[in-house]
Design a protein around this motif. Structure first.
Motif, PDB file in Angstrom:
ATOM      1  N   GLY A   1       0.817  -1.210   0.000  1.00  0.00           N
ATOM      2  CA  GLY A   1       0.000   0.000   0.000  1.00  0.00           C
ATOM      3  C   GLY A   1       0.849   1.256   0.000  1.00  0.00           C
ATOM      4  O   GLY A   1       2.030   1.233   0.363  1.00  0.00           O
ATOM      5  N   HIS A   2       0.252   2.371  -0.383  1.00  0.00           N
ATOM      6  CA  HIS A   2       1.008   3.617  -0.574  1.00  0.00           C
ATOM      7  C   HIS A   2       0.417   4.805   0.187  1.00  0.00           C
ATOM      8  O   HIS A   2       0.662   5.957  -0.161  1.00  0.00           O
ATOM      9  N   ASP A   3      -0.334   4.551   1.238  1.00  0.00           N
ATOM     10  CA  ASP A   3      -1.045   5.631   1.930  1.00  0.00           C
ATOM     11  C   ASP A   3      -0.107   6.670   2.533  1.00  0.00           C
ATOM     12  O   ASP A   3      -0.471   7.843   2.640  1.00  0.00           O
ATOM     13  N   ARG A   4       1.083   6.282   2.914  1.00  0.00           N
ATOM     14  CA  ARG A   4       1.947   7.203   3.652  1.00  0.00           C
ATOM     15  C   ARG A   4       2.502   8.325   2.786  1.00  0.00           C
ATOM     16  O   ARG A   4       3.022   9.325   3.302  1.00  0.00           O
ATOM     17  N   TRP A   5       2.406   8.211   1.452  1.00  0.00           N
ATOM     18  CA  TRP A   5       2.875   9.287   0.596  1.00  0.00           C
ATOM     19  C   TRP A   5       1.981  10.523   0.687  1.00  0.00           C
ATOM     20  O   TRP A   5       2.425  11.634   0.378  1.00  0.00           O
ATOM     21  N   ALA A   6       0.740  10.345   1.107  1.00  0.00           N
ATOM     22  CA  ALA A   6      -0.184  11.479   1.212  1.00  0.00           C
ATOM     23  C   ALA A   6       0.388  12.531   2.167  1.00  0.00           C
ATOM     24  O   ALA A   6       0.793  12.229   3.294  1.00  0.00           O
ATOM     25  N   GLY A   7       0.437  13.767   1.715  1.00  0.00           N
ATOM     26  CA  GLY A   7       0.926  14.854   2.549  1.00  0.00           C
ATOM     27  C   GLY A   7       2.422  15.060   2.514  1.00  0.00           C
ATOM     28  O   GLY A   7       2.935  16.007   3.122  1.00  0.00           O
ATOM     29  N   THR A   8       3.155  14.212   1.792  1.00  0.00           N
ATOM     30  CA  THR A   8       4.612  14.390   1.714  1.00  0.00           C
ATOM     31  C   THR A   8       5.017  15.325   0.585  1.00  0.00           C
ATOM     32  O   THR A   8       6.148  15.809   0.561  1.00  0.00           O
ATOM     33  N   GLY A   9       4.095  15.550  -0.363  1.00  0.00           N
ATOM     34  CA  GLY A   9       4.449  16.301  -1.563  1.00  0.00           C
ATOM     35  C   GLY A   9       5.116  15.444  -2.617  1.00  0.00           C
ATOM     36  O   GLY A   9       5.509  15.951  -3.675  1.00  0.00           O
TER      37      GLY A   9
ATOM     38  N   PRO B   1       2.940   8.897  -5.221  1.00  0.00           N
ATOM     39  CA  PRO B   1       3.180   7.461  -5.371  1.00  0.00           C
ATOM     40  C   PRO B   1       3.539   7.147  -6.821  1.00  0.00           C
ATOM     41  O   PRO B   1       3.246   7.935  -7.730  1.00  0.00           O
ATOM     42  N   LEU B   2       4.156   6.019  -7.046  1.00  0.00           N
ATOM     43  CA  LEU B   2       4.520   5.637  -8.408  1.00  0.00           C
ATOM     44  C   LEU B   2       3.277   5.291  -9.215  1.00  0.00           C
ATOM     45  O   LEU B   2       2.268   4.840  -8.663  1.00  0.00           O
ATOM     46  N   PRO B   3       3.324   5.483 -10.537  1.00  0.00           N
ATOM     47  CA  PRO B   3       2.155   5.200 -11.381  1.00  0.00           C
ATOM     48  C   PRO B   3       1.938   3.707 -11.559  1.00  0.00           C
ATOM     49  O   PRO B   3       2.683   2.872 -11.032  1.00  0.00           O
TER      50      PRO B   3
END
Length: 271
Positions: A246-254, A257-259
């Motif tokens: 999962g990739h939820d932690r990228w939210a808010g980092t600017g 996530p990879l396509p």
């Protein structure tokens, strides 16, 4: 910023260097022969004056680790780098820290549960880096322009065999190493909170599905690829049946996530 890339001779290491060079960054590249990451004194000297350490050095022989776990652990535990670099360290890990027993993407905070020696050594590395306040970027099913990998193997075998039997009961996210390198460099520049992040493509397929996509996108007949099961290819190390992260932690980092894996694969093959 001054950067250090360890494991700079490997597939991901070479792409990290290419990304940094393209951006005009000041960096040093250290191959395994040039820097012993298990030596605290060598690491202290190499990290002096460095703002970010991108650790792509690793024991990657999954099956070999079954009979040489201590040797694999010395490289994969990253303790010396974690102690010296701390929060300046971006360390690459793997889906193999999980057991593959689920059927939905693993959140970043999932407890470790490795099922083979390689996974145990990478799990130890994660613990050392996270305890030191660094970044762990887990990836899976990596392929790229440098070194051996599944996509390059399929292209080679396409020229050697009429048909290929490829396992269809392992699921994962094929991920281009160059795209991961771009994402990891962006993470280091972002100021995002340290911790575990998942650097894998969106979506998933099986090895069989990936092989067919490689053939199709390369103008070859995908019907030459035939499905089979893992029990037909017995290996010393057990493989996780499900490796989607999962990739939820990228939210808010600017940092995005990879396509999706298929457009990423097309972009790689067009190079």
């Amino acid at each position: 910023m001054r950067w250090l890339v360890t494991g700079a001779g490997g597939m991901l290491g070479q792409d990290l260097c290419a990304v940094l060079a393209t951006s005009g960054a000041s960096f040093e590249a250290a191959t395994r022969a040039e820097l012993d990451i298990t030596s605290p004194s060598a690491v202290r000297d190499a990290v002096a004056g460095v703002d970010v350490v991108l650790n792509a050095a690793a024991w990657t022989d999954v099956d070999g680790a079954e009979t040489a776990e201590d040797a694999a652990l010395r490289i994969n535990d990253a303790s010396a780098l974690a102690e010296v670099a701390g929060k300046r360290l971006v360390h690459f890990s793997t889906d193999y820290v999980f057991d593959g027993s689920v059927s939905s993407p693993y959140p970043e905070d999932t407890p470790q549960a490795p099922i083979n020696a390689y996974g145990r050594t990478k799990a130890a590395g994660e613990r050392a880096v996270l305890a030191a306040g660094g970044y762990v970027v887990r990836t899976a099913w990596l392929y790229g322009a440098h070194g051996p990998n599944f996509v390059k193997t399929m292209l080679r075998l396409a020229g050697e065999r009429d048909t290929l039997d490829v396992v269809d009961d392992q699921v994962g996210p094929p991920t281009w190493s160059y795209a991961l390198a771009e994402q990891a460099v962006a993470l280091a520049r972002s100021g995002a909170a340290p911790g575990a992040y998942h650097g894998t493509a969106a979506g998933s397929t099986t090895w069989f599905g990936l092989a067919r996509a490689v053939f199709e996108l390369s103008g070859l007949d995908p019907e030459r690829v035939r499905p089979t099961t893992s029990d037909k290819f017995v290996r010393p190390a057990r493989r996780p049946a499900y490796s989607v992260l999962g990739h939820d932690r990228w939210a808010g980092t600017g940092v995005d996530p990879l396509p999706s894996w298929r457009p990423m694969l097309r972009a790689f093959l067009q190079q």
